[in-house]
Design a protein around this motif. Structure first.
Motif, PDB file in Angstrom:
ATOM      1  N   PHE A 182      -9.640   9.833   0.652  1.00  0.00           N
ATOM      2  CA  PHE A 182      -9.983   8.395   0.646  1.00  0.00           C
ATOM      3  C   PHE A 182     -11.395   8.153   1.180  1.00  0.00           C
ATOM      4  CE2 PHE A 182      -5.188   7.144   1.235  1.00  0.00           C
ATOM      5  CZ  PHE A 182      -4.933   7.514  -0.073  1.00  0.00           C
ATOM      6  N   HIS A 220      -7.553   7.731  -8.898  1.00  0.00           N
ATOM      7  CA  HIS A 220      -7.286   6.801  -9.996  1.00  0.00           C
ATOM      8  C   HIS A 220      -6.595   5.595  -9.365  1.00  0.00           C
ATOM      9  CE1 HIS A 220      -4.416   5.933 -13.581  1.00  0.00           C
ATOM     10  NE2 HIS A 220      -5.475   5.164 -13.651  1.00  0.00           N
ATOM     11  N   LYS A 221      -7.364   4.529  -9.179  1.00  0.00           N
ATOM     12  CA  LYS A 221      -6.892   3.446  -8.316  1.00  0.00           C
ATOM     13  C   LYS A 221      -6.556   2.159  -9.079  1.00  0.00           C
ATOM     14  CE  LYS A 221     -10.688   3.228  -5.793  1.00  0.00           C
ATOM     15  NZ  LYS A 221     -11.676   4.049  -6.501  1.00  0.00           N
ATOM     16  N   LEU A 222      -5.857   1.276  -8.380  1.00  0.00           N
ATOM     17  CA  LEU A 222      -5.533  -0.046  -8.920  1.00  0.00           C
ATOM     18  C   LEU A 222      -6.790  -0.882  -9.144  1.00  0.00           C
ATOM     19  CD1 LEU A 222      -3.499  -2.357  -9.530  1.00  0.00           C
ATOM     20  CD2 LEU A 222      -3.352  -2.753  -7.064  1.00  0.00           C
ATOM     21  N   MET A 232      -1.774   4.963  -0.041  1.00  0.00           N
ATOM     22  CA  MET A 232      -1.167   5.554  -1.232  1.00  0.00           C
ATOM     23  C   MET A 232      -0.729   4.476  -2.225  1.00  0.00           C
ATOM     24  SD  MET A 232      -1.513   8.737  -1.006  1.00  0.00           S
ATOM     25  CE  MET A 232      -0.565   9.164  -2.484  1.00  0.00           C
ATOM     26  N   PHE A 279      -2.342   2.058  -3.251  1.00  0.00           N
ATOM     27  CA  PHE A 279      -3.462   1.651  -4.111  1.00  0.00           C
ATOM     28  C   PHE A 279      -3.754   2.696  -5.188  1.00  0.00           C
ATOM     29  CE2 PHE A 279      -8.041   0.351  -4.700  1.00  0.00           C
ATOM     30  CZ  PHE A 279      -7.796  -0.965  -5.051  1.00  0.00           C
ATOM     31  N   ILE A 280      -3.140   3.874  -5.037  1.00  0.00           N
ATOM     32  CA  ILE A 280      -3.350   4.968  -5.984  1.00  0.00           C
ATOM     33  C   ILE A 280      -2.305   4.828  -7.094  1.00  0.00           C
ATOM     34  CG2 ILE A 280      -3.431   7.488  -6.238  1.00  0.00           C
ATOM     35  CD1 ILE A 280      -5.538   6.317  -4.309  1.00  0.00           C
ATOM     36  N   GLU A 281      -2.741   4.821  -8.337  1.00  0.00           N
ATOM     37  CA  GLU A 281      -1.814   4.534  -9.437  1.00  0.00           C
ATOM     38  C   GLU A 281      -0.685   5.562  -9.543  1.00  0.00           C
ATOM     39  OE1 GLU A 281      -1.303   1.992 -11.186  1.00  0.00           O
ATOM     40  OE2 GLU A 281      -3.117   0.789 -11.212  1.00  0.00           O
TER      41      GLU A 281
END
Lengths: 596, 596
Positions: free
Chosen positions: A196, A255-257, B417, B419-421
């Motif tokens: 992160f 790979h985030k929102l 976590m 926020f991680i797809e």
């Protein structure tokens, strides 16, 4: 897609009428922050953010940062925008003049940074992390480290990061395992994986300076054995030129929102012999330095909540004016713009009122920070610092939760179009979602507020703040008209609710911390709602003063109307939140864990 | 990634103890819906949804539906899953036995459909639209249309759509422009563009039957000139075999925030001579038919809010049990699972309590729907129908808003976590976001509730419901213990708040509709919060009855604890919401439009 227009008028109003820019400019070292200079800075910042950063926001989201061969490539246009950002001196705004900074007060940089974040939160995270790293080095670095890193970091030529989190160590830094092995020459070799890491790698600057938490070989267990190191991506030669590539690499990105343009890196230190770093400050004191920095970072993330809400509000207003749909509910007209529908109006007012309240609270905290740093009188410094310490978790926790709610409403105003990514409203909601999590979740802010900031001192600071709120209420009571009566009544109920919840916390924290802590987040929300209502009440009074003085600017009646709305619609939640705090501990904890 | 486990125990409890499944099974035509049969159906449904639909949820989101050459290809596995869905008879569960359906009551299909939606909301939208189209044809289709379409639609061999929205006609159907030109042979040629058409095209079934709103050449302006047509993708020959491709095509699909596996199509009718369709029911009566269907669709979308919240809750609980982080706040242990932290516990309880309340309310409405349809006594039918009509906008509006809030909390429980797809929690939040928008936004539900369902009849139905709530409160008062005292007190305050807001609406809707309408959404939330609290109170009483009867199942004390939590934490908002309704109209509308 709407364009970002910095809300200069409200910013100036808050700076001058509520945050006391004049008093800040009277502090030693801030003499240059006159109203005129600040106005000129904000005007320029509005142009830069609206003209350069905002147009890259959606394209940056869609393209995202890209990773290949242990390197990150930023979306199109970001590198050029960053160059302009550095060349225009934006990164140096708040920096120490000894190392090339402009030394402007925090209350001014708060307004400028709000613009960065509104226009392009992904972009803004790069300077946010750089400024945090600068603060760490200013605080604890030795002269050699400062000379080596600060000038290029303050200018923005080099960027900074915080390498803190590890897979098993998120909120709990005691669990950090990264190792730092002394080499006998004053340097250390760092080994370990960090996750992160915002802007852990990118192609916008020639060097990246990592601040890294790690343990030395004989360090004690837990938080007392964590040290802080500075680890550059490229070693810096004695003459300031860049040397060898250091052994710290970005091995993947998440790979985030949301915040797709901001690379969130997994960093590996020491896969090829060890990343070379030097100790910052004293061994095993890393956490202490982190906490000082963290207050700045938490404040900055609170600004993100405000900034995204402002941007979502502007986007929603533009759509609501433009979109024609349905007939007026009173039946007098068909084919009306949806801004005429009462529920759309309520949503826009809710966004507007919360934005203005968050801005006023955040800038007031920034001004107190400046006074805490520079006031000649020690008692004044201490009192301002206490206010800052109390309010940082509120600015962080409440503004980010509210920023999420407001960007959610922004989607709602758009109806079906809000769910389509091309509309842009959904991005604000996705981007906002990280803000209640990073730099300490809302739960962590709330525990900090309740435990360290209130219970530990028997509620001394919050009681003083409640007293000041009461003074505002007395001033409101002297004003004529239904609007001021409503604002005064709501503030009165809010103060009562906050007083009740505070008394409960102070009385029970020692004896039943679990039950009290179950109400921590409702308490934080209560504190935010009432503090925001206090700020809006102060704003209404200031506006009324201008009106009474003959100023016919419609900004002032609009401010009073917005404060009135806040009193009716936002403050209405206060009593229920207090009830959750005071009454809700036992039922929150009753259920056996196995029954979930 | 957690797996979906249907909450069979709570479903059975709600069906039997709160929704009165026994009484539904006593209605003519529903005799087969005995407790044993329903249990067997739910068990099978749990296996199918957990084993087949849930595993495709994340992959479907990541892959998304794909468009090329005017056709949509579903993500991997969807076609096969849909085949199984049809072969197992799931689509036919609630269908008319005359056309091959199983004719089960709505209260049973509600539970089954909740599972579809929890496991895979994108998949579930296909049968949702098919069931809506079936309902339209059942309601208004002629015998030939029924014979041609219903058997294959009820089985699920063919799917259905609703072609309603156009770019200028979203919430406002008066603005529909699509044209239907009679051909003199009983058929029409349809021309026009429709947007936001869920499953407008896909590859899971051999034919798709579109129900289309359009205007005939001499139709009156506005909503009185809209007719309903049935337009198959492939013409159907007299022998039931498929004929020529009709002139209706998907020309693109939307790039959306969520429900990526559900294709949202732009449909063009008539670019090559006109799409052939037949009139459903009478000319210019299309809107009337749509409104009947819409109640079913709104109920179904309300279930989506519940279902996503349930799934987000399960996902969050699994993570909270598993994730070790930090020390217990009371200081007794380090390295604890985060479910031990009071704030995590509060969030999980909030999710759990809201889910249980939403389920109880939704199933009670479904049972009333069954009684309204089949009860031998006309007065009973009318009373149940009035309850259904009142509660449909609440189930839709409140459950979807709450579903969004709960999936937001689900992300929060996961910390970084979330926020991680890849974690999956963010998908529930993204998917939930459409539910407060389609089939009528929350604002539209709230206006329907306030205007058509309350003001128009002077509050007759809601007053009857308030009377029933008072009876529940009296029963609570007869129970011993602090939990029941808290639940009774909260319900009392909730009833009072709802009564106060209702009186205000009834008194002022006629004279100042804009001010009243500005409080429509807070009123809808109030109605949901209090109705949910009433259901949880009934649940606590039923659980207490089982305990008093000697049942030692820990499910029952857990139900009481959850009801207690709901009373303390959710009902606490009631008074503030009433205040917004009663007091907030003027301030919501005060600001001049130009000042936004």
């Amino acid at each position: 897609m709407s364009s970002y227009t910095a809300p200069l008028k409200d910013m100036q109003f808050v700076l001058n009428e509520l945050a006391g820019l004049g008093k800040v400019a009277a502090l030693p070292g801030y003499e240059e922050a006159t109203t005129d200079v600040v106005e000129a800075i904000l005007d320029e910042s509005a142009k830069f953010t609206g003209g350069v950063l905002d147009p890259l926001n959606y394209s940056g989201d869609q393209e995202g940062a890209k990773w290949a061969d242990k390197s990150v490539t930023m979306p199109k246009g970001f590198k050029e925008a960053y160059r302009q950002f550095v060349d225009n001196g934006w990164n140096a705004l708040s920096g120490n003049p000894e190392h090339g900074g402009q030394g402007l007060p925090k209350v001014v940089s708060a307004a400028v940074q709000e613009m960065w974040k509104s226009a392009n939160i992904s972009f803004s995270l790069c300077p946010l992390l750089t400024l945090g790293a600068i603060e760490a080095l200013e605080l604890a670095g030795n002269d050699a480290q400062k000379a080596m890193y600060l000038p290029n970091m303050i200018s923005g030529n080099w960027t900074g990061t915080m390498n803190i989190t590890e897979p098993q160590a998120g909120s709990d830094l005691a669990a950090i395992r990264s190792r730092a092995v002394p080499q006998g020459d004053g340097t250390y070799r760092i080994f370990g994986q960090k996750i992160f890491i915002t802007y852990g790698d990118h192609d916008m600057a020639e060097n990246t300076i990592h601040l890294v938490l790690a343990r030395t070989p004989d360090a004690p267990e837990g938080v007392k054995g964590i040290s802080l190191f500075v680890v550059p991506k490229f070693m810096v030669n004695a003459d300031g030129s860049l040397g060898e590539r250091n052994d710290v690499y970005c091995v993947s990105i998440e790979h985030k929102l949301g915040i797709h343009a901001s690379p969130t890196c997994v960093m590996v230190h020491g896969d090829n012999g060890g990343a070379i770093g030097t100790l910052v400050g004293q061994e095993n004191q890393g956490l202490k330095y982190m906490f000082v920095m963290m207050n700045a970072a938490r404040f900055a993330v609170g600004l993100e909540g405000l900034a995204i809400a402002e941007r979502a509000y502007q986007h929603a207003v533009a759509y609501a004016r433009d979109r024609v749909q349905g007939r007026a509910i009173e039946g007098s007209a068909s084919g009306v713009a949806i801004i005429k529908h009462p529920d759309i109006r309520r949503m826009l007012m809710l966004m507007r009122a919360n934005v203005e309240a968050m801005r006023a609270l955040a800038y007031s905290v920034a001004a107190a920070h400046d006074a805490a740093a520079r006031h000649p009188d020690a008692a004044e410094r201490a009192q301002n610092q206490a206010y800052v310490d109390l309010m940082i978790p509120v600015v962080k926790g409440w503004s980010t939760e509210t920023g999420n709610e407001m960007s959610y409403l922004g989607v709602q105003v758009h109806g079906g179009m809000g769910f389509i990514e091309e509309t842009g409203a959904a991005q604000y909601m996705r981007d906002a979602r990280i803000t209640t999590i990073y730099e300490g979740t809302t739960g962590i802010q709330a525990n900090d507020l309740m435990g360290r900031k209130i219970a530990r001192e028997g509620g001394a600071t919050i009681k003083a703040v409640l007293g000041t709120m009461q003074q505002t209420r007395s001033e409101l009571a002297q004003q004529a008209g239904a609007e001021f009566a409503a604002i005064a009544a709501a503030l009165g109920r809010g103060i009562e609710a906050l007083q009740q919840a505070t008394d409960y916390i102070v009385a029970n924290y020692g004896s039943d911390v679990r039950a009290v802590a179950a109400g921590a987040v409702p308490f934080l929300r209560l504190m935010g709602v009432v503090s925001g209502g206090w700020m809006m009440a102060r704003a209404a009074l200031a506006a009324q003063g201008r009106i009474a003085g003959g100023d016919a600017d419609p900004f002032y009646p609009a401010k009073i109307a917005t404060a009135h709305f806040y009193a009716d619609h936002v403050m209405a939640a206060a009593a229920g939140l207090a009830q959750e705090v005071v009454q809700g501990g036992a039922s929150a904890l009753k259920l056996d864990e196995a029954m979930f």
